[in-house]
Design a protein around this motif. Structure first.
Motif, PDB file in Angstrom:
ATOM      1  N   ALA A  26      56.706  67.726 126.861  1.00 53.61           N
ATOM      2  CA  ALA A  26      57.832  68.427 126.258  1.00 53.61           C
ATOM      3  C   ALA A  26      57.961  68.038 124.790  1.00 53.61           C
ATOM      4  O   ALA A  26      57.792  66.867 124.432  1.00 53.61           O
ATOM      5  CB  ALA A  26      59.120  68.090 127.000  1.00 53.61           C
ATOM      6  N   PRO A  27      58.272  68.991 123.909  1.00 59.77           N
ATOM      7  CA  PRO A  27      58.396  68.691 122.483  1.00 59.77           C
ATOM      8  C   PRO A  27      59.353  67.554 122.141  1.00 59.77           C
ATOM      9  O   PRO A  27      59.098  66.786 121.213  1.00 59.77           O
ATOM     10  CB  PRO A  27      58.876  70.027 121.903  1.00 59.77           C
ATOM     11  N   HIS A  28      60.458  67.428 122.894  1.00 66.61           N
ATOM     12  CA  HIS A  28      61.393  66.345 122.557  1.00 66.61           C
ATOM     13  C   HIS A  28      60.777  64.969 122.804  1.00 66.61           C
ATOM     14  O   HIS A  28      61.138  63.996 122.133  1.00 66.61           O
ATOM     15  CB  HIS A  28      62.719  66.493 123.302  1.00 66.61           C
ATOM     16  N   MET A  29      59.831  64.861 123.749  1.00 70.71           N
ATOM     17  CA  MET A  29      59.143  63.587 123.972  1.00 70.71           C
ATOM     18  C   MET A  29      58.214  63.267 122.813  1.00 70.71           C
ATOM     19  O   MET A  29      58.105  62.120 122.373  1.00 70.71           O
ATOM     20  CB  MET A  29      58.366  63.637 125.281  1.00 70.71           C
ATOM     21  N   LEU A  83      64.741  70.741 117.642  1.00 71.87           N
ATOM     22  CA  LEU A  83      64.551  69.300 117.826  1.00 71.87           C
ATOM     23  C   LEU A  83      65.346  68.506 116.794  1.00 71.87           C
ATOM     24  O   LEU A  83      65.912  67.456 117.106  1.00 71.87           O
ATOM     25  CB  LEU A  83      63.062  68.960 117.718  1.00 71.87           C
ATOM     26  N   VAL A  84      65.394  69.017 115.570  1.00 79.63           N
ATOM     27  CA  VAL A  84      66.159  68.354 114.511  1.00 79.63           C
ATOM     28  C   VAL A  84      67.654  68.442 114.798  1.00 79.63           C
ATOM     29  O   VAL A  84      68.373  67.436 114.729  1.00 79.63           O
ATOM     30  CB  VAL A  84      65.835  68.977 113.135  1.00 79.63           C
ATOM     31  N   ASN A  90      66.659  64.783 117.999  1.00 75.51           N
ATOM     32  CA  ASN A  90      65.445  64.177 118.553  1.00 75.51           C
ATOM     33  C   ASN A  90      64.529  63.601 117.485  1.00 75.51           C
ATOM     34  O   ASN A  90      63.707  62.734 117.779  1.00 75.51           O
ATOM     35  CB  ASN A  90      64.672  65.229 119.361  1.00 75.51           C
ATOM     36  N   ILE A  91      64.658  64.082 116.267  1.00 71.49           N
ATOM     37  CA  ILE A  91      63.779  63.630 115.191  1.00 71.49           C
ATOM     38  C   ILE A  91      64.498  63.760 113.861  1.00 71.49           C
ATOM     39  O   ILE A  91      65.241  64.727 113.624  1.00 71.49           O
ATOM     40  CB  ILE A  91      62.454  64.433 115.205  1.00 71.49           C
ATOM     41  N   GLU A  92      64.279  62.769 112.968  1.00 73.53           N
ATOM     42  CA  GLU A  92      64.921  62.761 111.656  1.00 73.53           C
ATOM     43  C   GLU A  92      63.928  62.568 110.514  1.00 73.53           C
ATOM     44  O   GLU A  92      64.176  63.022 109.406  1.00 73.53           O
ATOM     45  CB  GLU A  92      65.973  61.644 111.588  1.00 73.53           C
TER      46      GLU A  92
END
Length: 237
Positions: free
Chosen positions: A65-68, A17-18, A22-24
């Motif tokens: 979903a994890p990206h959501m 995801l990183v 998708n997430i920071e």
């Protein structure tokens, strides 16, 4: 675009995801590492726990979903950060389902905040509570998180007003008034909304001093269940 490649551990899923952008936010990343997705899926889906896709949890519901989840955490990163708040953070998770996202938000506000997950399906209330007990029991033991049964359209007055309200079901007739009422001035709500065109969008709203929401569209989504249906079915988190 999210990869659907299977990953063997929760950490490697978070790494994906990183790497995909998708997430920071570091606090949010840390929270995702502490809430292992394998504890929040059905036994038959354990081998698929680290796919970046939704998985059924029964009762026509899913864990998203994890990206959501990652995208939503980015939207709420400041709102769920105790270091940026003078008062304890209060959170409502409408359609708590598997309990996963309720637990992640619980980890983020755990210093002195509270998260209530509200779920209309009794079996999912049991499922979500059991998952948190198995995966992150300290959240229940310390009273940081609780799951209650109820109609999410009406919110949960007992812990209101809220800094954050997260909704997992699509609103066809606008954001329910009770949820707006229970949001603090300056508080934030993240909710999927269906427009008159039939298209659905993830929206983020901030409550202004006049009591109205100032909203922005984040991205298009596809959600089967609506918060406005006579039987309140949700797309769980």
């Amino acid at each position: 675009m999210s990869s659907w490649t299977k990953k063997p551990t929760n950490d490697s899923l978070v790494d994906q995801l990183v790497s995909e952008g998708n997430i920071e936010d570091e606090k949010s990343i840390s929270a995702l590492r502490k809430v292992d997705r394998k504890f929040y899926v059905l036994e038959k889906n354990k081998s698929s726990a680290y796919f970046d896709r939704p998985l059924g949890i029964g009762h026509e519901a899913t864990i998203s979903a994890p990206h959501m989840h990652a995208m939503t955490l980015e939207l709420l990163k400041d709102d769920l950060n105790p270091d940026l708040k003078e008062e304890p953070i209060s959170v409502l998770d409408v359609g708590s389902g598997s309990g996963f996202f309720t637990a992640v938000m619980g980890v983020l506000v755990s210093r002195n905040g509270k998260v209530v997950g509200i779920e209309h399906i009794p079996k999912l209330v049991e499922f979500g509570s059991s998952n948190i007990k198995n995966g992150n029991p300290e959240l229940l033991e310390k009273g940081i998180v609780k799951i209650v049964e109820g109609d999410g359209r009406l919110g949960y007055e007992e812990n209101a007003p809220y800094d954050v309200i997260h909704v997992g079901a699509c609103a066809k007739n606008g954001v329910p008034e009770k949820l707006i009422e229970q949001l603090k001035v300056g508080g934030k709500i993240v909710i999927p909304v269906e427009k008159s065109t039939g298209r659905q969008y993830l929206e983020c709203g901030i409550k202004k001093k006049n009591g109205k929401l100032e909203t922005s569209q984040i991205c298009g989504v596809r959600i089967s269940f609506t918060i406005d249906s006579p039987i309140f079915k949700v797309r769980c988190n």
